[in-house]
Motif scaffolding. Structure first.
Motif, short mmCIF file in Angstrom:
data_model
loop_
_atom_site.label_atom_id
_atom_site.label_comp_id
_atom_site.label_asym_id
_atom_site.label_seq_id
_atom_site.Cartn_x
_atom_site.Cartn_y
_atom_site.Cartn_z
N SER A 105 5.27 6.72 7.47
CA SER A 105 5.83 7.62 8.37
C SER A 105 4.96 8.64 8.54
CB SER A 105 7.29 8.23 7.83
OG SER A 105 7.68 9.23 8.33
N LEU A 106 4.85 9.60 9.59
CA LEU A 106 4.09 10.58 9.90
C LEU A 106 4.49 11.85 8.98
CD1 LEU A 106 3.51 11.63 13.61
CD2 LEU A 106 1.79 10.97 11.77
N ARG A 107 5.69 11.87 8.51
CA ARG A 107 6.33 12.76 7.28
C ARG A 107 5.43 12.63 6.19
NH1 ARG A 107 11.11 14.61 9.61
NH2 ARG A 107 11.71 13.51 11.49
N ARG A 108 4.75 11.46 5.78
CA ARG A 108 3.94 11.38 4.71
C ARG A 108 2.44 12.00 4.65
NH1 ARG A 108 5.80 5.76 1.89
NH2 ARG A 108 4.27 6.65 0.14
N PHE A 109 2.42 12.53 5.83
CA PHE A 109 1.04 12.92 6.28
C PHE A 109 1.10 14.38 6.22
CE2 PHE A 109 0.70 8.74 7.45
CZ PHE A 109 -0.60 8.44 7.41
N ARG A 110 -0.35 15.13 5.94
CA ARG A 110 -0.56 16.47 6.17
C ARG A 110 -2.03 16.53 6.95
NH1 ARG A 110 1.82 19.56 1.57
NH2 ARG A 110 0.13 18.45 0.23
N SER A 143 11.20 8.24 10.01
CA SER A 143 11.14 9.02 8.79
C SER A 143 11.05 8.01 7.55
CB SER A 143 12.33 9.89 8.42
OG SER A 143 13.57 8.94 8.64
N HIS A 144 11.11 6.71 8.12
CA HIS A 144 10.86 5.47 7.21
C HIS A 144 9.40 4.77 7.67
CE1 HIS A 144 14.78 6.05 5.50
NE2 HIS A 144 15.51 6.04 6.61
N ASP A 145 8.92 4.17 6.54
CA ASP A 145 7.92 3.53 6.47
C ASP A 145 8.31 2.02 7.23
OD1 ASP A 145 6.63 5.36 5.33
OD2 ASP A 145 6.69 4.46 3.29
N GLN A 146 7.03 1.57 8.14
CA GLN A 146 7.56 0.32 8.93
C GLN A 146 6.43 -0.51 8.42
OE1 GLN A 146 9.00 1.40 11.34
NE2 GLN A 146 9.37 -0.44 12.75
N LYS A 147 6.82 -1.90 8.46
CA LYS A 147 6.14 -3.10 7.98
C LYS A 147 4.94 -3.39 8.81
CE LYS A 147 6.95 -7.26 5.38
NZ LYS A 147 6.69 -7.11 4.42
N VAL A 148 3.81 -3.61 8.59
CA VAL A 148 2.59 -3.94 9.33
C VAL A 148 2.00 -5.31 9.05
CG1 VAL A 148 1.84 -1.63 10.03
CG2 VAL A 148 0.93 -2.60 8.07
#
Length: 348
Positions: A317-322, A116-121
DNA sequence: AGTATATCTTTTCTAAGCGG
DNA sequence: CCGCTTAGAAAAGATATACT
């Protein structure tokens, strides 16, 4: 790369060009310092380039600074006598790609889905390794275009005025695609998200009233190109304030997901091109235009994999997608983090 | 397929030459 | 001094090639 080093590479480039211009009138160079594993790469570059290009290599030793304390440095260069700078760049990219430092601790598919959190890339960038000379500067346009020779050709378009509001890592990804996209992953052996390999179960919502449906209908009068897809995409970029890019290349490799082979049934890299990206209500929307959306069966899997790959590429995070697909009548959408991938992949 | 770039070809512009 | 002619340069246009 520090500005000072950049200047040194430019000077070295001029020197080589001056010396070789008679023999190689169309010389394009890739120059780099002797850091890390670089010097070993010179023969590797040469070997990889030789089937397509006639190439030269050069080494320039810099005169050590007046204070003798620091050791002298060497600049290495590989050059081709060709105007095919993109082809040249692709080969260099392919070789460097294999030498990337492996990120330790790839996440499992389940953690990826749950995050649910963004990851550093840390995306791959050619400019971290060296510079190309001469460097061709593209003229800036509001909608920047790049054609990828990914069999067939995909024309990536980015509507630059709409970029500032997007999440930072997405912004960076959209920009780096122009030069740093690993085109070799799209050749032969990979598998495309548009090929059906497994089923996805997810709550799917249906509607017949949506701004996307209206826009799709309105775009029918737009006939600048021969392809309906392309006309629709450009129409959205020009008329929909939320649509900011189309035909976005995405990919993921086995080393990025711990149980990749178990989930996907193969080690081959997964690749694809997202039809259309929008940003509304702080959500990144992944859309696919499917004429006859009503009878579509493979679209859910396809669009889900697109979102998954973009999530891996950007660390969001995938939660930020639709996700969704649509035509001029129907629109279907779902939340990708609710998706359940059935592990069996034997049905093609 | 569609687009950008290089190269070639044509047109236009500029200015020097020259005779009336 | 003026206007006609024309060589040479610059701009514009057209075509070929390379590119993705």
């Amino acid at each position: 790369m520090t500005p000072k080093r950049w200047v040194l590479l430019q000077q070295a480039s001029e020197k080589i060009r001056a010396a070789r211009c008679a023999q190689f009138p169309r010389l394009n160079l890739f120059l780099f310092f002797d850091e890390q594993f670089h010097p070993r790469l010179l023969p590797e570059f040469e070997h990889a380039l030789s089937p397509e290009f006639s190439c030269i290599t050069a080494e320039i030793e810099l005169s050590p600074p007046s204070t003798q304390s620091s050791p002298s440095e060497t600049i290495y260069a590989i050059g081709v006598n060709s105007r095919r700078i993109e082809g040249f760049r692709d080969v260099i990219k392919r070789v460097l790609w294999q030498h990337q430092q492996r990120k330790s601790g790839a996440r499992t598919y389940a953690t990826l889905m749950r995050a649910s959190h963004d990851q550093k890339v840390q995306p791959f960038r050619l400019s971290d390794y060296g510079v190309f000379t001469p460097y061709r500067v593209k003229t800036p346009r509001t909608i920047r275009v790049h054609s990828f020779g990914h069999e067939p050709f995909y024309r990536y378009r980015l509507c630059t005025p709409k970029i500032p509001g997007l999440p930072k890592s997405l912004r960076e990804y959209l920009w780096l695609l122009f030069e740093d996209c690993p085109n070799h992953l799209y050749k032969a052996d990979g598998f495309r998200a548009s090929q059906q390999r497994f089923m996805v179960k997810v709550p799917l919502y249906h509607t017949q009233t949506h701004v996307m449906i209206d826009l799709a209908g309105a775009s029918r009068d737009y006939t600048r190109f021969t392809s309906r897809h392309e006309n629709l995409q450009l129409y959205f970029l020009e008329h929909d304030p939320c649509s900011f890019a189309c035909e976005i290349p995405v990919w993921t490799e086995a080393r990025e997901i711990q149980d990749y082979a178990e989930v996907f049934g193969t080690d081959a890299p997964l690749t694809g091109h997202i039809d259309l990206l929008r940003y509304t209500e702080h959500r990144v929307e992944v859309w696919d235009y499917k004429p006859n959306a009503l009878n579509e069966v493979t679209a859910v899997t396809q669009v889900f994999l697109y979102a998954l790959m973009l999530s891996i590429r950007t660390g969001l995070s995938l939660r930020r997608f639709r996700c969704g697909y649509f035509d001029e009548r129907d629109l279907y959408w779902f939340n990708p983090h609710e998706a359940q991938l059935s592990p069996s992949h034997h049905h093609i």
